[in-house]
Design a protein around this motif. Sequence first.
Motif, PDB file in Angstrom:
ATOM      1  N   HIS A  79       0.945  -0.965   0.170  1.00 25.44           N
ATOM      2  CA  HIS A  79      -0.664  -0.242  -0.297  1.00 25.44           C
ATOM      3  C   HIS A  79       1.097   1.018   0.188  1.00 25.44           C
ATOM      4  CE1 HIS A  79      -3.499  -2.770  -0.053  1.00 25.44           C
ATOM      5  NE2 HIS A  79      -4.558  -1.408   0.921  1.00 25.44           N
TER       6      HIS A  79
ATOM      7  N   ILE B 265      -2.407 -11.483  -1.241  1.00 24.77           N
ATOM      8  CA  ILE B 265      -3.612 -12.740  -1.240  1.00 24.77           C
ATOM      9  C   ILE B 265      -4.789 -12.194  -0.235  1.00 24.77           C
ATOM     10  CG2 ILE B 265      -3.863 -14.436  -0.029  1.00 24.77           C
ATOM     11  CD1 ILE B 265      -1.404 -15.717  -1.203  1.00 24.77           C
ATOM     12  N   ALA B 266      -4.640 -11.603   1.093  1.00 23.14           N
ATOM     13  CA  ALA B 266      -5.453 -10.684   2.007  1.00 23.14           C
ATOM     14  C   ALA B 266      -4.727  -9.823   3.081  1.00 23.14           C
ATOM     15  CB  ALA B 266      -5.709 -11.968   2.660  1.00 23.14           C
TER      16      ALA B 266
ATOM     17  N   ARG C  37      -5.401 -15.822  -5.814  1.00 22.46           N
ATOM     18  CA  ARG C  37      -6.936 -15.884  -5.766  1.00 22.46           C
ATOM     19  C   ARG C  37      -7.117 -16.988  -5.449  1.00 22.46           C
ATOM     20  NH1 ARG C  37      -7.906 -13.951 -11.559  1.00 22.46           N
ATOM     21  NH2 ARG C  37      -7.671 -11.446 -11.229  1.00 22.46           N
TER      22      ARG C  37
ATOM     23  N   LEU D 212      -7.918  -5.050   1.994  1.00 30.25           N
ATOM     24  CA  LEU D 212      -7.310  -4.221   1.262  1.00 30.25           C
ATOM     25  C   LEU D 212      -7.229  -3.788   0.083  1.00 30.25           C
ATOM     26  CD1 LEU D 212      -5.305  -7.385   0.243  1.00 30.25           C
ATOM     27  CD2 LEU D 212      -4.117  -5.606   1.084  1.00 30.25           C
ATOM     28  N   ALA D 213      -6.632  -2.167   0.240  1.00 27.21           N
ATOM     29  CA  ALA D 213      -7.397  -1.085  -1.064  1.00 27.21           C
ATOM     30  C   ALA D 213      -7.559  -2.168  -2.428  1.00 27.21           C
ATOM     31  CB  ALA D 213      -6.476  -0.142  -0.725  1.00 27.21           C
ATOM     32  N   VAL D 214      -6.880  -2.456  -2.372  1.00 29.93           N
ATOM     33  CA  VAL D 214      -6.466  -3.560  -3.744  1.00 29.93           C
ATOM     34  C   VAL D 214      -5.848  -4.862  -3.557  1.00 29.93           C
ATOM     35  CG1 VAL D 214      -4.945  -1.910  -4.608  1.00 29.93           C
ATOM     36  CG2 VAL D 214      -6.281  -3.155  -6.187  1.00 29.93           C
ATOM     37  N   SER D 215      -6.071  -5.814  -4.433  1.00 26.63           N
ATOM     38  CA  SER D 215      -5.461  -6.739  -4.079  1.00 26.63           C
ATOM     39  C   SER D 215      -4.898  -7.156  -5.286  1.00 26.63           C
ATOM     40  CB  SER D 215      -6.062  -8.125  -3.428  1.00 26.63           C
ATOM     41  OG  SER D 215      -6.850  -8.321  -3.849  1.00 26.63           O
ATOM     42  N   ASP D 216      -5.213  -7.204  -6.739  1.00 31.29           N
ATOM     43  CA  ASP D 216      -5.565  -7.673  -7.952  1.00 31.29           C
ATOM     44  C   ASP D 216      -3.542  -7.301  -8.377  1.00 31.29           C
ATOM     45  OD1 ASP D 216      -8.255  -8.424  -7.911  1.00 31.29           O
ATOM     46  OD2 ASP D 216      -8.204  -7.267  -9.280  1.00 31.29           O
TER      47      ASP D 216
END
Lengths: 671, 671
Positions: free
Chosen positions: A311, A358-359, A617, A328-332
């Motif tokens: 982040h 992942i998380a 994922r 998370l704001a974004v995980s991709d």
Amino acid sequence: MSDDDKQKNTHRLILMPSGRKDDVPHGMTVLDAARSLGVELEAICGGRQTCGRCQVVHERGKFAKHGIISGDDHLSAPAENELAYADANDLDLSQRRLACSARVIGDVLISIPPESQARKQVVRKDARDITIRLEPSVRLIYVEVEPAEMDGISDWQRLQAALASQWNLPDVDIAPPVLADLQQALRDGGWAVTLTIWKEREIVRIAPGYVDELIGLAVDVGSTTIAGYLCDLLSGRIVATESMMNPQIRYGEDLMSRVSYGNTEPQGVNRLNRAVIKAINDLARAVAEKAGLDSRSITDIVLVGNTVMHHLYLGIDPVQLGAAPFALAVSDALDLNARDLGLNAFHPAAKAHILPCIAGHVGADNVGVLLAELPNLDDQVTLIVDIGTNAEILLGTRDRLLSASSPTGPAFEGAQISHGQRAAAGAIERVRIDAEKGTTRYKTVGDDRWSDQVAEGESLAATGICGSGIIELVGELFRSRLIDSTGLFAEDADRRHPGVRRTGRTGEFVLAGGDQTAAGSEIVVTQNDIRQIQLAKGALYAGIKLLMDHLGVDHVDRIKLAGAFGSYIDPYYAMLIGLIPDCDLENVEPIGNAAGDGARIALLNVDQREIARRESRRVDYVETAIEPDFQAYFVEAMDLPHQSDPFPHLASDLPPRQSKSRRSAGRRRRA
Amino acid sequence: MSDDDKQKNTHRLILMPSGRKDDVPHGMTVLDAARSLGVELEAICGGRQTCGRCQVVHERGKFAKHGIISGDDHLSAPAENELAYADANDLDLSQRRLACSARVIGDVLISIPPESQARKQVVRKDARDITIRLEPSVRLIYVEVEPAEMDGISDWQRLQAALASQWNLPDVDIAPPVLADLQQALRDGGWAVTLTIWKEREIVRIAPGYVDELIGLAVDVGSTTIAGYLCDLLSGRIVATESMMNPQIRYGEDLMSRVSYGNTEPQGVNRLNRAVIKAINDLARAVAEKAGLDSRSITDIVLVGNTVMHHLYLGIDPVQLGAAPFALAVSDALDLNARDLGLNAFHPAAKAHILPCIAGHVGADNVGVLLAELPNLDDQVTLIVDIGTNAEILLGTRDRLLSASSPTGPAFEGAQISHGQRAAAGAIERVRIDAEKGTTRYKTVGDDRWSDQVAEGESLAATGICGSGIIELVGELFRSRLIDSTGLFAEDADRRHPGVRRTGRTGEFVLAGGDQTAAGSEIVVTQNDIRQIQLAKGALYAGIKLLMDHLGVDHVDRIKLAGAFGSYIDPYYAMLIGLIPDCDLENVEPIGNAAGDGARIALLNVDQREIARRESRRVDYVETAIEPDFQAYFVEAMDLPHQSDPFPHLASDLPPRQSKSRRSAGRRRRA
């Protein structure tokens, strides 16, 4: 060649080492013929006989197995450009030919040397036999452009026309920063340029003339250390590595204090972001300089880091990671422009690939570990542990992978320990106790000698004790029964070993006297220090236990210890104190900076990025904080296991193996 | 409603003003029903009855023409949300309903007010009757997102899921700068946010809750002046305009001296680029402040400028534009991230659309003019002239459009003229000479009085003469035959008018005595000043003539004068001295900042950007520098035409019209 042969319209072509074969038309170039057989050769110049990357070996002789004679005159004579290239580059055309020039005019057997293969195999890790295909996100192409005329057509239109006609790339974009270089490069290169193209979609660099340079950087952004691997994307080789401290440390040693700093100080997140971005820029300049290169020629970057680092290098406030539900704001995975991250030491149009998370507590670094270690391809149960302030755990097989994060705290890094310190020169890293003789000896980082091997009157000038040292000390105290399985000093401990000092119900162990230390004062490990280690190892073990429950297994087949700490600790002692579950000691191995290895793998091969995306994922995340069993496992795992020396073969100077009955008492840990 | 009606499964719906009609299922909302008839209504909230943008009028009564009765109870009663909205916003539900709430339960006739139409018509120019459809590149959508849980799913994934299910937008990207706002906006908005989406592809802004703000800025970057038009992209209205000097002027007044500065000074291009970008940022802040808005809410920008400005705001060295073959680096339209241009006064994820250029000297500003004036849709021959240091010329009809650039030099801007100055307060802008009485009178910018109307002992305190003033003076001198058609003072000029001073073979005209000027010294126009104007108008006329040759016409039907200079000059005098070809004076009009109008049109409607792209490619560019006829036309057009007063009706105080035979001698200009 016989008259018959001369009249044939096709000839047999054999390609080695693949062994592919086919009849190809008379007069076709070896490059085109190989392509028609599905074998891609390097060819940056697009067949102009100038880049010399498509060299092949014309093997002469009778090849009975293939039923051909590969004759001297079965390839066309070298063309003018080829002769010029050979002359300028000392190429012996009797040995090697340019595939884009040599034409098949008779049956031939051609060997393709590895460096001429377009998709090279790269040995992935020195120690093991895993290879990956070299297929980075960027590639070079050489283009010749029609010079400008007074027709109102822009230079970019001219370049587009050349890309369409020479490379069948009619729809390539040009990155805005490259527009500024376009006109000068075309003119400096006499209307010939080498482009770096990202994913066949966007021009990210333009260089005048023919340029043979394609460089990428893989970066592992750790909370403590940032490591960079500069790679030649044409060969797949690491050309230089460099690491540096993460300057965010000044805002807090552990992750949660940085989250808190970002959350409470004005501009806190901004400062943390700028600090880590500046560090990556500095690292890029340093590693490029080491390799004699300019960091501004780097056109591709892969970044990994734990979720907080992830982040922060994206400029996102990690505050949500500090409290449930740890969102998370974004995980991709993200494909970004490096300039959007403030990465200005690189080429201004460089790309940055951000591996996915992942998380909330299992970050891109763990995805890197996954790519490097491939537990997802294994039939056996693999446990991978990456120990830092949090310990990230991956457990599973090809069928199912689980992840979790355990709050070990910073004790393993030497923090919250009386004389604890990081693993730097002078830190005690190895400890041996002989309870019968009442002696203690130790080793310090940066010195090969044990403390009982130094000359009279000298010392190792120890400065403190680091994580691996304290783990060994606890292990040795336990093995010698100077502490019991609850971690408390035994009643008779001070009588059995002079290093033990009891003060009422508590105690401490004097590891080094004042005459042996740099500061002139004793280095001791207190009852409370032992407690801290028990807390840390209990948290880790509880997380592992929880994942084993979820996976439905009661043992693991192999254990991999990732990260710096994983390299320092002796697996024997880790198992002895119950840091990790039982496992054949031969199947426990340190894997070094596997996160960094994963970043490098993703840098070298775009398909691996897709695999990272997909596998990240597929990993099932177990949130220890809300698992009802976690707390119970934690309390239970605080104790030292009811066994003490399962692996005598590893340390010959250790006391004889305990009785069988004693070992089986370690049931709890194998449950 | 009759019992029959109640049992019907469908009802007739009539939509006004379109008159579309169809049978729609019982119970369908008016919003969905309208959509099924191909009529899109505004609906930012996605039918949640919160944004109130889909208001429609339920017309009651018997509509014989349509064969229905639109009854009171033919729409469902207001739902709870609708009542709440009406209450909070003083909406009279007996008059207007929310289409997303009202359901069709009987035959109805619905009027859709213009403000509820999703694609509004906007009057394009105040003065004319041209409208464009409002369809900007960005739109607002309101989304409600599932709150975060402890499931390892990122907030961005949650938002993506909401976009897919609520708006059928499964593949939208998020701009990197928006990632930093994502988590806070979701939490501040109670998991409801308003997104600004660019071209249905990328989220460029996220705001907590329901936000009704969509702002864009159109900017015309002139060499001298930068003008900004802040537009409300929900209504299409201009909410504020602002202009400022182009600060690059300190590096050179005219374009070529800036090209030269960029080419010769270290970091010259960089400085010029930074100066213009800083100016656009300053302008954005100023224009937003004027409208009581924050410039950081601007999410879309359209930029136009001549080719040198175009390159400089893109950060490209314009050096190639300074010499043949005048190659543009890039001429195509570009969709960029504003941040890549250094435009940091805007939303960090704002988009910037760069209108295309036509050729080396015909820039995006001319494409803007084209969009605003549409000569490409006209059957008549239109000539559009934009006069600056270069004059850009567009000529043609719907069948063919031509463009060229003529090197007029800066004389029309008052440069290289003895007492020349820009058109600022105090500059003489209008001149009348009465040769019979031997008098001269003039007007200055910023004062309504003529110089002969001020009180005794007072003066207009003139500071110099601007372009329009010197054109009128030359016209008046010529009309009075104080100079001849070659521009030289007549032999008897000083005897006929006391303002003329002859010195040997040359001379000058005293326009204002020392007692009438701000500086206390005379304002004179010299023989050489007249020569400069002849050179400038000769160059312009030669370019026009060349294009007329290429188009194969001997006259133009209408003339449009673009830009500030085009607004100042009196078409009568422009035609009198041969600046522009003969044309019915009624068909000559100043069109103001048409380039800025074009930028605004492209801001309001994305299709217009496609039209700009297509039409800019369709324009045939004529390079005057290599046309063999240009030099001859130029020399020929230096002379003043053999006619002097074709338009007596325009200036009643002018001398009587010349004889017919004298007019026909003006053949050369009409050839």
